[in-house]
Motif scaffolding. Sequence first.
Motif, mmCIF file in Angstrom:
data_model
loop_
_atom_site.group_PDB
_atom_site.id
_atom_site.type_symbol
_atom_site.label_atom_id
_atom_site.label_comp_id
_atom_site.label_asym_id
_atom_site.label_seq_id
_atom_site.Cartn_x
_atom_site.Cartn_y
_atom_site.Cartn_z
ATOM 1 N N LEU A 235 3.864 -1.749 -53.844
ATOM 2 C CA LEU A 235 4.993 -2.677 -53.877
ATOM 3 C C LEU A 235 4.534 -4.092 -53.531
ATOM 4 N N ALA A 236 3.669 -4.209 -52.527
ATOM 5 C CA ALA A 236 3.161 -5.528 -52.131
ATOM 6 C C ALA A 236 2.428 -6.193 -53.290
ATOM 7 N N MET A 237 1.546 -5.450 -53.932
ATOM 8 C CA MET A 237 0.768 -6.016 -55.045
ATOM 9 C C MET A 237 1.654 -6.335 -56.245
ATOM 10 N N GLY A 238 2.624 -5.456 -56.484
ATOM 11 C CA GLY A 238 3.529 -5.685 -57.613
ATOM 12 C C GLY A 238 4.359 -6.933 -57.431
ATOM 13 N N TYR A 239 4.946 -7.099 -56.226
ATOM 14 C CA TYR A 239 5.732 -8.307 -55.957
ATOM 15 C C TYR A 239 4.848 -9.558 -56.015
ATOM 16 N N HIS A 240 3.606 -9.424 -55.559
ATOM 17 C CA HIS A 240 2.692 -10.573 -55.588
ATOM 18 C C HIS A 240 2.398 -10.986 -57.037
ATOM 19 N N GLU A 241 2.088 -10.011 -57.869
ATOM 20 C CA GLU A 241 1.790 -10.329 -59.273
ATOM 21 C C GLU A 241 3.009 -10.928 -59.979
ATOM 22 N N LYS A 242 4.189 -10.384 -59.684
ATOM 23 C CA LYS A 242 5.404 -10.929 -60.299
ATOM 24 C C LYS A 242 5.638 -12.355 -59.816
ATOM 25 N N CYS A 258 9.922 -13.235 -54.380
ATOM 26 C CA CYS A 258 8.951 -12.179 -54.714
ATOM 27 C C CYS A 258 7.756 -12.223 -53.766
ATOM 28 N N LEU A 259 7.261 -13.430 -53.491
ATOM 29 C CA LEU A 259 6.100 -13.572 -52.613
ATOM 30 C C LEU A 259 6.432 -13.161 -51.186
ATOM 31 N N LEU A 260 7.637 -13.498 -50.719
ATOM 32 C CA LEU A 260 8.038 -13.103 -49.368
ATOM 33 C C LEU A 260 8.195 -11.586 -49.260
ATOM 34 N N ASP A 261 8.696 -10.962 -50.331
ATOM 35 C CA ASP A 261 8.782 -9.495 -50.353
ATOM 36 C C ASP A 261 7.385 -8.881 -50.315
ATOM 37 N N ALA A 262 6.454 -9.487 -51.057
ATOM 38 C CA ALA A 262 5.067 -9.003 -51.043
ATOM 39 C C ALA A 262 4.496 -9.067 -49.631
ATOM 40 N N ASP A 263 4.764 -10.166 -48.932
ATOM 41 C CA ASP A 263 4.269 -10.338 -47.567
ATOM 42 C C ASP A 263 4.832 -9.252 -46.651
ATOM 43 N N ASN A 279 -6.619 -9.978 -51.360
ATOM 44 C CA ASN A 279 -5.238 -10.090 -51.855
ATOM 45 C C ASN A 279 -4.305 -10.747 -50.847
ATOM 46 N N TYR A 280 -4.403 -10.324 -49.583
ATOM 47 C CA TYR A 280 -3.475 -10.825 -48.573
ATOM 48 C C TYR A 280 -3.717 -12.308 -48.296
ATOM 49 N N ALA A 281 -4.972 -12.711 -48.293
ATOM 50 C CA ALA A 281 -5.298 -14.124 -48.077
ATOM 51 C C ALA A 281 -4.753 -14.982 -49.215
#
Length: 615
Positions: A235-242, A258-263, A279-281
Amino acid sequence: MAQKKYLQAKLTQFLREDRIQLWKPPYTDENKEVGLALKDLAKKYSVKLECCENEVEKIIEEIRCKAVERGTGNENYKKTGIATIEVFLPPRLKKDRKNLLETRLHITGRELRSRIAETFGFQENYIKIVINKKQLQLGKTLEEQGVTHNVKAMVLELKQSEEDVRKNFQVEEEEQNEVELKEKRIQRTKRGLEILAERAAEMVVDPETTPYLDIANQTGRSIRIPPSERKALMLAMGYHEKGRAFLKRKEYGIALPCLLDADKYFCQCCRELLDTVDNYAVLQLDIVWCYFRLEQLECLDDAERKLNLAQKCFKNCYGENHQRLVHIKGNCGKEKVLFLRLYLLQGIRNYHSGNGEEACEYLNKARQLFKELYIDPSKVHNLLQLGFTAQEARLGLRACDGNVDHAATHITNRREELAQIRKEEREKKRRRLENINSLKGMGYSTHAAKQALHQASGNLDEALKILLSNPHMWWLNDSDPETNSHQESASQENVDQLVYMGFDAVVAKAALRVFRGNVQLAAQTLAHNGGSLPPDLQLSAEDSSPTPSTSPSDSAGTSSASTDEDMETEAVNEILEDIPEHEEDYLDSTLEDEEIIIAEYLSYVENIKSATKKN
């Protein structure tokens, strides 16, 4: 505006150092009006800053008014319980004065959104609210979400038009439809990511279309993820890519949620995993970049923390002075793009914090990296002529210090390496699916097969032994239509088959009742247990009853089920469209925006220097 913010930050620093309390005498009188001593203070600081006394006095007065406002709000909150929220509006509606909203904290997020929309002239469904770096949840109260007095709230506008007044009804209708579509896109994004994460967590994906959200190390090989963390990570990676896809399209208001959800989902993963990959950085940089592009950098109280966290993660992942990265990849040219953005954002943050010298240092670091990473368009053209993509050309040239021949070789080698890695990964997943199907063919449910294979580290024979030794695992998630579709009651024909194999008729009948007519499972279990049922299964046999057969109408399915499936497919496809094909897409940038911003902020710093020299 940027220069004014710099002066505000410097003056705030001076006031803190000198322990000046502007809301008290002699700077504020009993009627909360400005005192005469403020002019003397302005004169003192204008000499220190070497700039216009009138301008300094004006800014100090603004700071004093804000302090008085805050003090009044604090007194009011203590007496009445009514909190003050500072509202940061989108750039097109920004004004010099603060936007304050008073409210009680027991109201819901939906009620607060409605108040903000009414107060500042938005349509309720056109906005999202971010408080404490998280999206405001509409169904919960402000207290439940940790909202306190004097908190800051950012308003994100979903619509992209900056027209203050709609020209006519048709335009209004079109804009409303646009917002509704964008809200639906966000909801489809969430649903699509949940579906992908569930499939990835359960390892029931098609090996030909995966890894679409795999997390890999610096060589490109997938990293083994604990099952407990797999869904959160997907989910984190998916929200980040979106979010990154929206960033590329400069849709910052939609990208930020989306980025805040990824975080949020990355924070559910262990620290060790986050230190293994970058990825997290990169996400921390993307969030700060998004706030900057929304012109809301001053609203991000933890910008420094996020940038420091990104720097620490890069160090853990790449090694001191990129040594680990160079050892693995042979170069660090492509990753320098990330450090350019890191230094740029650190420069901007320091500038807005009034730290001119630090800002100049970071901005010059960013400018130096830009010079190193700048790519001659003719070299990109030469590689395009060889059949490479523009993205491959940029990444290859940066990895090879701009040498076209070396870049061509590098790209070709990297293509071959990744093709081999993908082949191995696909083969690994294909073998797992084959093993699952083999166990399903023996009558076990999908979930039981997967759990046994996990315990056996993928070994089919060991997984079968585990299942035979633990026949109760057969019931795990036993709603799988594929395993249930052929199950029948204990018919005489099935009993006869087991008797023919040498089992006792009574025991055979009991086993068939337990396994709902599945001859294979009954035979395997009886053979493994010396011709008898284990005690726990004997009790189950006494309570078992024949499973009703599925009616033709049930098996035919319904149109609504088909519609739901179509909607899920659409949601998943929309996610997959935004997942980049190239695994190093996040390292590719034309640096056009960075070049302009570096020049802009360096000019601000130079203005400070020139003003100092002039005075």
